[in-house]
Design an enzyme around this catalytic site. Structure first.
Site, PDB file in Angstrom:
ATOM      1  N   TYR A   1      80.314  33.001  69.906  1.00 27.00           N
ATOM      2  CA  TYR A   1      79.746  31.752  70.405  1.00 27.00           C
ATOM      3  C   TYR A   1      78.348  31.998  70.969  1.00 27.00           C
ATOM      4  O   TYR A   1      78.156  32.839  71.845  1.00 27.00           O
ATOM      5  CB  TYR A   1      80.638  31.143  71.479  1.00 27.00           C
ATOM      6  CG  TYR A   1      81.945  30.581  70.968  1.00 27.00           C
ATOM      7  CD1 TYR A   1      82.145  30.361  69.607  1.00 27.00           C
ATOM      8  CD2 TYR A   1      82.973  30.263  71.829  1.00 27.00           C
ATOM      9  CE1 TYR A   1      83.343  29.841  69.139  1.00 27.00           C
ATOM     10  CE2 TYR A   1      84.178  29.730  71.376  1.00 27.00           C
ATOM     11  CZ  TYR A   1      84.360  29.532  70.028  1.00 27.00           C
ATOM     12  OH  TYR A   1      85.543  29.016  69.567  1.00 27.00           O
TER      13      TYR A   1
ATOM     14  N   PRO B   1      89.307  18.243  68.902  1.00 24.12           N
ATOM     15  CA  PRO B   1      90.282  17.158  69.039  1.00 24.12           C
ATOM     16  C   PRO B   1      89.717  15.766  68.823  1.00 24.12           C
ATOM     17  O   PRO B   1      90.485  14.805  68.761  1.00 24.12           O
ATOM     18  CB  PRO B   1      90.765  17.324  70.483  1.00 24.12           C
ATOM     19  CG  PRO B   1      89.600  17.943  71.190  1.00 24.12           C
ATOM     20  CD  PRO B   1      88.997  18.897  70.189  1.00 24.12           C
TER      21      PRO B   1
ATOM     22  N   GLY C   1      86.596  15.336  60.750  1.00 27.59           N
ATOM     23  CA  GLY C   1      86.987  16.375  59.806  1.00 27.59           C
ATOM     24  C   GLY C   1      86.420  17.689  60.293  1.00 27.59           C
ATOM     25  O   GLY C   1      86.387  17.955  61.492  1.00 27.59           O
TER      26      GLY C   1
ATOM     27  N   VAL D   1      82.398  12.631  65.454  1.00 27.07           N
ATOM     28  CA  VAL D   1      83.580  12.161  66.176  1.00 27.07           C
ATOM     29  C   VAL D   1      84.020  10.802  65.666  1.00 27.07           C
ATOM     30  O   VAL D   1      83.214  10.005  65.178  1.00 27.07           O
ATOM     31  CB  VAL D   1      83.297  12.099  67.694  1.00 27.07           C
ATOM     32  CG1 VAL D   1      82.940  13.467  68.234  1.00 27.07           C
ATOM     33  CG2 VAL D   1      82.180  11.115  68.002  1.00 27.07           C
TER      34      VAL D   1
END
Length: 309
Positions: free
Chosen positions: A52, A219, A223, A228
């Site tokens: 990250y 969440p 896809g 979103v």
């Protein structure tokens, strides 16, 4: 905030997790505010990975620099990280796992990880090497618990041929609009229906049968990083209407309802957030333990475009 206890462990974790993959460019004060907002909302679990940030361990390092944990605070939270993705290939070799964990610990400024996850599956994995790395890390007190990410039941069983440490978690992509692991089981054996295609070899049922906690990443994504669905009335008008109506009923935001759709499932899943917005963290945490009814849960499922045969 609802908590779960990982099977075969004493580790208690909030069912909403703050992922920290986007903090590399944030100022120290902003990182501390984000962390504080999570703690204030009852979140005690923080998700990292060695990859990250713009360089390896960049986000872990920023967290360690900004959030200077006292001994008491460190004991009160759960820090997990992931290993295995390298530029252009995956690597579950013993050498890479051991070296990466040492680098993560140094970057995070902590002596141990509460959880280490194997990131994307390495098809060249030698389970004996993973087992040796896990045993050495656990014996040294550097990692307490272990799991995987984005793995199928078969890949997990292959690891178990040598790995002796319990594999207690599997982090996978899951949202109302991207839930093949749930949708395929609902439409099982329906010829000609794409939803009925089993893309993960029954991962949901496997996880429940074997006591593995599923952690849902992305969440709110439509896809694979396609944006979103919350507020997208062009593509998900019916879903957003349902989210808004249920949000009004439960006095939360649509974000909280989207979280509740996952946490309501009896598999006792966790939701991994990717936001850097403290307000969005609070909105998400509000969905930790909402008692959605079966009718409401299935309404959201259908409104997202899935089929009930």
């Amino acid at each position: 905030m609802k908590t779960i206890t990982f099977p075969d462990t004493e580790l208690q974790s909030s069912n909403v997790v703050l992922g920290l993959m986007r903090i590399a460019e944030m100022a120290d004060d902003d990182i501390r505010t984000l962390y504080g907002s999570a703690r204030d909302a009852g979140i005690n679990t923080f998700d990292h990975a060695d990859i990250y940030g713009p360089s390896r361990h960049a986000c872990e390092q920023r967290f360690g620099e900004a959030v200077k944990l006292s001994a008491a605070e460190r004991e009160s939270i759960v820090i997990q990280s992931k290993v295995g993705i390298r530029p252009g290939f995956f690597d579950f070799s013993k050498e890479h796992i051991l070296r990466t964990v040492d680098e993560s610990l140094a970057a995070l400024r902590t002596d141990y990880l509460d959880m280490l996850l194997l990131h994307r599956p390495d098809t060249l994995v030698e389970p004996e090497e993973v087992a040796a790395a896990f045993d050495e890390l656990h014996a040294a007190g550097k990692v307490v618990n272990f799991g995987v990410s984005n793995h199928t039941p078969g890949q997990i069983e292959l690891l178990k041929t040598a790995v002796r440490r319990p594999l207690v978690a599997n982090q996978v992509q899951l949202s109302i609009t991207h839930c093949p692991m749930i949708a395929s089981g609902i439409a099982a054996n329906m010829g000609g229906l794409d939803q009925s295609v089993d893309r993960d070899n029954g991962l949901l049922d496997y996880s429940r049968l074997h006591g593995m906690t599923l952690q849902a990443w992305s969440p709110f994504q439509k896809g694979f990083f396609d944006g979103v669905f919350i507020g997208d009335r062009e593509n998900f008008a019916e879903l957003n209407t349902a989210l808004e109506e249920l949000a009004a009923k439960y006095e939360v935001t649509p974000t909280g309802i989207a979280v509740a759709w996952i946490t309501r499932h009896p598999a006792h899943m966790q939701v991994v957030l990717g936001t850097t917005n403290p307000g969005r963290v609070a909105e998400s945490a509000a969905g930790s333990d909402l008692p959605l009814t079966r009718e409401e849960w299935y309404r959201l499922f259908r409104a997202a475009g899935h089929v009930l045969p």
